[in-house]
Structure formats: structure tokens, C-alpha cells
Design an enzyme around this catalytic site. Structure first.
Site, PDB file in Angstrom:
ATOM      1  N   ASN A  16       0.837  -1.209   0.000  1.00 44.24           N
ATOM      2  CA  ASN A  16       0.000   0.000   0.000  1.00 44.24           C
ATOM      3  C   ASN A  16       0.867   1.252   0.000  1.00 44.24           C
ATOM      4  O   ASN A  16       0.535   2.237  -0.675  1.00 44.24           O
ATOM      5  CB  ASN A  16      -0.955  -0.006   1.189  1.00 44.24           C
ATOM      6  CG  ASN A  16      -2.180  -0.859   0.925  1.00 44.24           C
ATOM      7  OD1 ASN A  16      -3.021  -0.513   0.105  1.00 44.24           O
ATOM      8  ND2 ASN A  16      -2.250  -2.012   1.582  1.00 44.24           N
ATOM      9  N   ARG A  67       3.876   2.266  25.720  1.00 49.05           N
ATOM     10  CA  ARG A  67       3.240   2.627  24.447  1.00 49.05           C
ATOM     11  C   ARG A  67       3.237   4.140  24.278  1.00 49.05           C
ATOM     12  O   ARG A  67       3.470   4.671  23.194  1.00 49.05           O
ATOM     13  CB  ARG A  67       1.811   2.074  24.428  1.00 49.05           C
ATOM     14  CG  ARG A  67       1.148   2.093  23.083  1.00 49.05           C
ATOM     15  CD  ARG A  67      -0.257   1.520  23.133  1.00 49.05           C
ATOM     16  NE  ARG A  67      -0.317   0.114  23.486  1.00 49.05           N
ATOM     17  CZ  ARG A  67       0.005  -0.900  22.674  1.00 49.05           C
ATOM     18  NH1 ARG A  67       0.420  -0.661  21.460  1.00 49.05           N
ATOM     19  NH2 ARG A  67      -0.105  -2.142  23.074  1.00 49.05           N
ATOM     20  N   MET A  92       1.520  -2.349  12.470  1.00 46.42           N
ATOM     21  CA  MET A  92       0.975  -3.410  13.327  1.00 46.42           C
ATOM     22  C   MET A  92       1.074  -3.103  14.826  1.00 46.42           C
ATOM     23  O   MET A  92       1.193  -4.017  15.634  1.00 46.42           O
ATOM     24  CB  MET A  92       1.681  -4.735  13.020  1.00 46.42           C
ATOM     25  CG  MET A  92       1.533  -5.181  11.583  1.00 46.42           C
ATOM     26  SD  MET A  92      -0.181  -5.342  11.050  1.00 46.42           S
ATOM     27  CE  MET A  92      -0.618  -6.850  11.894  1.00 46.42           C
ATOM     28  N   ARG A  93       1.034  -1.839  15.187  1.00 50.83           N
ATOM     29  CA  ARG A  93       1.034  -1.471  16.604  1.00 50.83           C
ATOM     30  C   ARG A  93      -0.275  -0.766  16.938  1.00 50.83           C
ATOM     31  O   ARG A  93      -0.752   0.062  16.143  1.00 50.83           O
ATOM     32  CB  ARG A  93       2.179  -0.507  16.941  1.00 50.83           C
ATOM     33  CG  ARG A  93       3.556  -1.031  16.665  1.00 50.83           C
ATOM     34  CD  ARG A  93       3.934  -2.235  17.488  1.00 50.83           C
ATOM     35  NE  ARG A  93       3.868  -2.013  18.926  1.00 50.83           N
ATOM     36  CZ  ARG A  93       3.985  -2.981  19.826  1.00 50.83           C
ATOM     37  NH1 ARG A  93       4.122  -4.233  19.444  1.00 50.83           N
ATOM     38  NH2 ARG A  93       3.937  -2.700  21.118  1.00 50.83           N
ATOM     39  N   ASN A 109      -6.460   4.912   7.982  1.00 52.30           N
ATOM     40  CA  ASN A 109      -5.988   3.530   7.999  1.00 52.30           C
ATOM     41  C   ASN A 109      -6.671   2.789   6.859  1.00 52.30           C
ATOM     42  O   ASN A 109      -7.764   3.165   6.437  1.00 52.30           O
ATOM     43  CB  ASN A 109      -6.364   2.877   9.338  1.00 52.30           C
ATOM     44  CG  ASN A 109      -5.922   1.438   9.428  1.00 52.30           C
ATOM     45  OD1 ASN A 109      -4.787   1.090   9.084  1.00 52.30           O
ATOM     46  ND2 ASN A 109      -6.817   0.563   9.886  1.00 52.30           N
ATOM     47  N   HIS A 111      -7.973  -1.105   5.925  1.00 52.87           N
ATOM     48  CA  HIS A 111      -8.242  -2.402   6.554  1.00 52.87           C
ATOM     49  C   HIS A 111      -8.848  -3.339   5.509  1.00 52.87           C
ATOM     50  O   HIS A 111      -9.719  -2.932   4.740  1.00 52.87           O
ATOM     51  CB  HIS A 111      -9.206  -2.221   7.736  1.00 52.87           C
ATOM     52  CG  HIS A 111      -9.491  -3.510   8.444  1.00 52.87           C
ATOM     53  ND1 HIS A 111      -8.605  -4.072   9.316  1.00 52.87           N
ATOM     54  CD2 HIS A 111     -10.545  -4.364   8.356  1.00 52.87           C
ATOM     55  CE1 HIS A 111      -9.097  -5.218   9.762  1.00 52.87           C
ATOM     56  NE2 HIS A 111     -10.275  -5.409   9.198  1.00 52.87           N
ATOM     57  N   GLU A 145     -10.710   3.122  19.147  1.00 53.44           N
ATOM     58  CA  GLU A 145     -11.057   1.712  19.002  1.00 53.44           C
ATOM     59  C   GLU A 145     -10.383   1.147  17.741  1.00 53.44           C
ATOM     60  O   GLU A 145     -10.370   1.816  16.706  1.00 53.44           O
ATOM     61  CB  GLU A 145     -12.581   1.634  18.842  1.00 53.44           C
ATOM     62  CG  GLU A 145     -13.230   0.364  19.289  1.00 53.44           C
ATOM     63  CD  GLU A 145     -14.744   0.494  19.122  1.00 53.44           C
ATOM     64  OE1 GLU A 145     -15.325  -0.340  18.430  1.00 53.44           O
ATOM     65  OE2 GLU A 145     -15.306   1.468  19.672  1.00 53.44           O
ATOM     66  N   ASP A 147      -9.582  -0.453  14.310  1.00 49.94           N
ATOM     67  CA  ASP A 147     -10.296  -0.632  13.044  1.00 49.94           C
ATOM     68  C   ASP A 147     -11.700  -0.036  13.086  1.00 49.94           C
ATOM     69  O   ASP A 147     -12.669  -0.625  12.581  1.00 49.94           O
ATOM     70  CB  ASP A 147     -10.336  -2.121  12.643  1.00 49.94           C
ATOM     71  CG  ASP A 147      -8.945  -2.680  12.403  1.00 49.94           C
ATOM     72  OD1 ASP A 147      -8.075  -1.932  11.918  1.00 49.94           O
ATOM     73  OD2 ASP A 147      -8.713  -3.853  12.723  1.00 49.94           O
TER      74      ASP A 147
HETATM   75  C1  GRF Z   1      -3.048  -4.635   4.126  1.00 45.83           C
HETATM   76  O1  GRF Z   1      -3.889  -5.725   3.861  1.00 45.83           O
HETATM   77  C2  GRF Z   1      -3.780  -3.588   4.937  1.00 45.83           C
HETATM   78  O2  GRF Z   1      -5.132  -3.525   4.640  1.00 45.83           O
HETATM   79  C3  GRF Z   1      -3.574  -4.062   6.345  1.00 45.83           C
HETATM   80  O3  GRF Z   1      -2.257  -4.568   6.363  1.00 45.83           O
HETATM   81  C4  GRF Z   1      -1.901  -5.002   5.058  1.00 45.83           C
HETATM   82  C5  GRF Z   1      -0.642  -4.288   4.705  1.00 45.83           C
HETATM   83  O4  GRF Z   1      -0.112  -4.746   3.476  1.00 45.83           O
HETATM   84  N1  GRF Z   1      -3.808  -3.001   7.283  1.00 45.83           N
HETATM   85  P1  GRF Z   1       1.057  -3.926   2.799  1.00 45.83           P
HETATM   86  O5  GRF Z   1       2.198  -3.877   3.816  1.00 45.83           O
HETATM   87  O6  GRF Z   1       0.554  -2.582   2.448  1.00 45.83           O
HETATM   88  O7  GRF Z   1       1.443  -4.736   1.585  1.00 45.83           O
END
Ligand code: GRF
Length: 219
Positions: A16, A67, A92-93, A109, A111, A145, A147
Site C-alpha cells: 500500500n 506505548r 501493526m502497533r 488507515n 483495513h 477503538e 479498526d
Molecule cells: C493490508 O492488507 C492492509 O489492509 C492491512 O495490512 C496489510 C498491509 O499490506 N492493514 P502492505 O504492507 O501494504 O502490503
């Protein structure tokens, strides 16, 4: 044209991020990436940023005792660039309430599901187990919260009978790559208005047709 400065936060692959790098490299795109931050030193996305000549920073959460302290360092780095928008792209945090509040309506974000369905991890496995006929992706403003938050754009992606988490994930990822740069463009163009839990994209035309899966058969 003054382009909106953005900071992108990643932890991994960065596909992304790549779509945002590519969009920002397009003439006339109204945003630019000021900084890419990863909490993981070896994240593949960092190389993508470097290839594009974008400044990178590694801020390891392991170097902080709380944190809040980690988030404060993130904020310091972001603010130092003048970035006005934070894009989470596979970061991922979990973020502290203070950090989320500091970037209220200035942090988005992506998702891989149609929120509010299937927040959290392992979405594609859970989608397949639930038997739903559509999944997709969501770009949303970040709230405390996980997502959750006002939705800017979603893509509906059909679930096929033969799908595995991998095949479904690949189809959803392609939709993510279409949606994320579009959301950033809309924000940078000043067209996104947040009103409580709802977002309006000024000048955007709603999709007119229902998708049916499996399709209705005409005899
Ligand atoms: C994606 O599926 C996004 O929706 C999720 O984590 C993944 C990240 O993929 N939050 P990348 O690192 O962008 O390839």
C-alpha cells in the site's frame, strides 16, 4: 501547488505504501510523502521508500518502556516533517488514545474488510468461515477503538466458492491499492468532510448499481 505532506507508518511489506509512492510520483498529485516510519528495522517497505528517495525512520517499539513513550517519539518525528496527514499502511502497533486524539481526523488507515465487519487480524480466514458473499477493503479515519472510525471509501470484493485466504487476500489487496491513493487524493483536495461518524466526499458520485454474488441468472 502546495502539496499535502503525509507521513506513512508501516511494519512490513509495504504494497500500500508503494501505491502511495507511485501516486505521489504522478504529476499533479496533490500530496507528497515527507517521511516513512517503520517500527520494524527490516521491513520491506523501507526499501520501497528508499528507492523512491523518500526519507525513512525506524522507531522500534522495543526501545521504549511504554506505548505512550513510543507514540510520543512517533509524534515528534512526524511533527518535525510538518506532515499534516498520517497514513497507516500495515502498521501493526496499537496506538495510544493520546496519539489518536492528537491526529484526530488527520490519520487514516486501510483495513482488508468491509468495516465494521471483521475488524482485527486474519480477516480473510474469518470471512471464508462466515460464508459471506462479499468482503472488501475500507479506508477510514482512525479512532481509539481498533479498526473503527468514519469511513471514507470502501471497495466491495466478491468471495468466490474456490477461494482460499490467499486468493481472496490477493483480490482484496488489489482493491486496497485502488482505494488508498484515491482517499489521500480526496483529502489533499480538501473534499473530505467529517460529520460525526459520517464522511462526505464532496463532488463524488455514489455507485448506482447493486452487486449480486453469485450473480442473478437471466433465463
Ligand atoms: C493490508 O492488507 C492492509 O489492509 C492491512 O495490512 C496489510 C498491509 O499490506 N492493514 P502492505 O504492507 O501494504 O502490503
Amino acid at each position: 501547488m502546495t502539496r499535502l505532506a503525509i507521513a506513512v507508518l508501516i511494519s512490513g511489506r509495504g504494497s500500500n505504501l508503494q501505491t502511495l509512492l507511485d501516486a505521489c510520483a504522478t504529476p499533479g498529485f496533490p500530496a507528497r510523502i515527507a517521511l516513512v516510519i517503520s517500527n520494524i528495522a527490516g521491513a520491506a517497505g523501507l526499501e520501497r521508500a528508499e528507492r523512491a528517495g523518500i526519507p525513512i525512520a525506524v522507531v522500534s517499539h522495543k526501545a521504549f518502556t511504554s506505548r505512550e513513550a513510543f507514540d510520543a517519539e512517533l509524534k515528534r518525528r512526524i511533527d518535525a516533517t510538518g506532515a499534516q496527514l498520517v497514513c497507516l499502511a500495515g502498521f501493526m502497533r496499537l496506538l495510544s488514545t493520546g496519539f489518536v486524539t492528537a491526529f484526530h481526523n488527520r490519520m487514516i488507515n486501510i483495513h482488508p474488510s468491509l468495516l465494521p465487519a471483521f475488524p482485527g487480524l486474519h480477516t480473510h480466514e474469518r470471512v471464508l468461515a462466515a460464508g459471506v458473499r462479499f468482503t472488501g477493503c475500507t479506508v477510514h479515519f482512525v479512532r481509539a477503538e481498533t479498526d473503527a472510525g468514519p469511513i471514507i471509501v470502501q471497495a466491495a470484493v466478491p468471495v468466490l466458492a474456490a477461494d482460499t485466504p490467499e486468493t481472496l487476500g490477493a483480490r482484496v489487496l488489489a482493491s486496497e491499492h485502488a482505494c488508498y491513493p484515491q482517499a489521500v487524493r480526496w483529502i489533499a483536495e480538501g473534499r473530505v468532510v467529517v460529520d460525526g461518524d459520517r464522511v462526505t466526499v464532496r463532488g463524488a458520485i455514489g455507485a448506482a448499481q447493486a452487486l449480486v454474488n453469485p450473480p442473478v441468472e437471466t433465463t
